[in-house]
Write a protein that holds these residues in place. Sequence first.
Motif, PDB file in Angstrom:
ATOM      1  N   GLU A 176      37.262  33.250 115.545  1.00  0.00           N
ATOM      2  CA  GLU A 176      37.397  34.273 116.749  1.00  0.00           C
ATOM      3  C   GLU A 176      36.904  32.871 117.653  1.00  0.00           C
ATOM      4  O   GLU A 176      36.813  32.229 117.177  1.00  0.00           O
ATOM      5  CB  GLU A 176      35.166  34.713 116.790  1.00  0.00           C
ATOM      6  N   PRO A 177      37.865  32.760 119.096  1.00  0.00           N
ATOM      7  CA  PRO A 177      37.686  32.228 119.915  1.00  0.00           C
ATOM      8  C   PRO A 177      36.415  31.283 120.026  1.00  0.00           C
ATOM      9  O   PRO A 177      35.613  32.186 120.311  1.00  0.00           O
ATOM     10  CB  PRO A 177      38.174  33.012 121.283  1.00  0.00           C
ATOM     11  N   GLY A 203      36.854  24.200 124.530  1.00  0.00           N
ATOM     12  CA  GLY A 203      36.578  25.338 123.754  1.00  0.00           C
ATOM     13  C   GLY A 203      36.516  26.458 124.863  1.00  0.00           C
ATOM     14  O   GLY A 203      36.871  25.933 126.059  1.00  0.00           O
ATOM     15  N   GLY A 204      35.034  27.385 124.846  1.00  0.00           N
ATOM     16  CA  GLY A 204      36.013  28.619 126.263  1.00  0.00           C
ATOM     17  C   GLY A 204      36.840  30.222 125.421  1.00  0.00           C
ATOM     18  O   GLY A 204      38.215  29.353 125.233  1.00  0.00           O
ATOM     19  N   ARG A 205      36.009  30.904 126.737  1.00  0.00           N
ATOM     20  CA  ARG A 205      37.397  31.929 126.306  1.00  0.00           C
ATOM     21  C   ARG A 205      38.517  31.936 127.421  1.00  0.00           C
ATOM     22  O   ARG A 205      39.003  32.574 127.023  1.00  0.00           O
ATOM     23  CB  ARG A 205      36.492  32.811 126.146  1.00  0.00           C
ATOM     24  N   GLN A 206      38.778  30.665 127.756  1.00  0.00           N
ATOM     25  CA  GLN A 206      39.059  31.568 129.407  1.00  0.00           C
ATOM     26  C   GLN A 206      40.654  31.832 129.056  1.00  0.00           C
ATOM     27  O   GLN A 206      41.455  32.216 129.362  1.00  0.00           O
ATOM     28  CB  GLN A 206      38.678  30.945 130.518  1.00  0.00           C
ATOM     29  N   ARG A 218      40.557  25.235 127.436  1.00  0.00           N
ATOM     30  CA  ARG A 218      41.335  25.393 125.670  1.00  0.00           C
ATOM     31  C   ARG A 218      42.923  25.281 125.595  1.00  0.00           C
ATOM     32  O   ARG A 218      42.964  25.135 124.715  1.00  0.00           O
ATOM     33  CB  ARG A 218      40.768  26.762 124.754  1.00  0.00           C
ATOM     34  N   GLU A 237      33.836  29.900 121.639  1.00  0.00           N
ATOM     35  CA  GLU A 237      32.781  30.719 123.361  1.00  0.00           C
ATOM     36  C   GLU A 237      31.485  29.210 124.028  1.00  0.00           C
ATOM     37  O   GLU A 237      32.524  28.775 124.741  1.00  0.00           O
ATOM     38  CB  GLU A 237      31.636  31.524 122.410  1.00  0.00           C
ATOM     39  N   GLU A 238      31.560  28.001 122.963  1.00  0.00           N
ATOM     40  CA  GLU A 238      30.829  26.680 123.166  1.00  0.00           C
ATOM     41  C   GLU A 238      31.814  26.186 123.414  1.00  0.00           C
ATOM     42  O   GLU A 238      32.931  25.813 122.915  1.00  0.00           O
ATOM     43  CB  GLU A 238      30.086  26.599 122.835  1.00  0.00           C
ATOM     44  N   LYS A 239      31.342  25.279 124.747  1.00  0.00           N
ATOM     45  CA  LYS A 239      32.639  23.978 125.338  1.00  0.00           C
ATOM     46  C   LYS A 239      32.428  22.818 123.992  1.00  0.00           C
ATOM     47  O   LYS A 239      31.219  22.335 124.310  1.00  0.00           O
ATOM     48  CB  LYS A 239      32.543  23.831 126.416  1.00  0.00           C
ATOM     49  N   ASP A 286      40.370  40.862 116.380  1.00  0.00           N
ATOM     50  CA  ASP A 286      39.452  40.038 117.076  1.00  0.00           C
ATOM     51  C   ASP A 286      39.713  38.646 117.165  1.00  0.00           C
ATOM     52  O   ASP A 286      39.577  37.529 117.271  1.00  0.00           O
ATOM     53  CB  ASP A 286      37.950  40.062 116.890  1.00  0.00           C
ATOM     54  N   SER A 313      30.635  29.575 110.962  1.00  0.00           N
ATOM     55  CA  SER A 313      31.583  30.582 112.486  1.00  0.00           C
ATOM     56  C   SER A 313      32.203  31.219 111.822  1.00  0.00           C
ATOM     57  O   SER A 313      33.140  30.973 110.987  1.00  0.00           O
ATOM     58  CB  SER A 313      32.436  30.139 113.523  1.00  0.00           C
TER      59      SER A 313
END
Length: 323
Positions: free
Chosen positions: A260-261, A14-17, A321, A263-265, A210, A188
């Motif tokens: 959508e990506p 997870g996370g968007r980075q 991710r 966001e949470e890990k 998106d 989601s």
Amino acid sequence: MSNLETAPQARVCGGRQDVSGTPVHELLTGKQVPLGESTVVRRLLPNLGRRMIGAWCFVDHYGPDDITDEPGMQVAPHPHTGLQTVSWLHDGQVQHRDSVGSVATVRPRELGLMTAGRAIAHSEQSPRDHGPLLHGAQLWVALPGEHRHTEPHFEHHPVLPEVAAPGLHATVILGELDGALSPGATYSPLVGADLTLAEGASARLPLDPDFEYAVLAMAGAADVDGVRVEPGALLYLGCGRTGLPLRAVTDSSLLLLGGEPFEEKIVMFWNFVARTGEEIAEARDAWNSPSAGSFGEVHGYQGARLLAPPLPPVPLKPRGRAR
């Protein structure tokens, strides 16, 4: 479906980075993993190169297998937390039983959707009188924090919305595609669709810029945005797309996954999705207790349930991710 690895890794996802904000091509191959008594799957997510696609966090592709003289899928009762399981078949039948009392036989291109929420257990079996082939995919969707402790439940949707174009037929498994909305519950923004293309057909799918997307080849060969994708491969496409060109080299079946990506890990271990290693340990201990804790009992299955494997000896390390 269970992850039957005897020494599964714990992963932080997870996370968007690490999500590509622009279109990319990452062709991922699957790892061969035995499942139950006679089934071998190609595990495409989590993968060394990619761990999530939107909220999709687990993808197994299996078959087509000749099970004429075999028991087919035989997965004993096992637990899940913090996710949804999506059962999708092209050939065969799978009987689902769970600890909230659901019993259903899922057939080709019917949606079997189990929301594990806080805790559930289930079994999956090919019926005794089954057909000669077994071919399908099992997918997991991570539940966002506000919904991950929801009450567990199961949905069976034999009829799903469809989208058609010259040479292309799409069944919307989850979410929405080109105005067609699946009845399956989602928590989601995401989409899953089964695509069938006739040999030589070309089409362009509308996409949400998106969302990040990937395409799994179930059968045949197709060019996806100019990249050849064959069974057992998953093409990750990144974000920023408004459409996706497809061309069938042969009669082809594809799965489109997007969202959508996330966001949470999340922490994934065996069949559990949580936020910390401590939560994973609590879920494992509850399931391995004599009473199976809050997971309950799967009635009607003849045989012992699967016990959770030992936790790894090292602490979890966030890796994002992708790596």
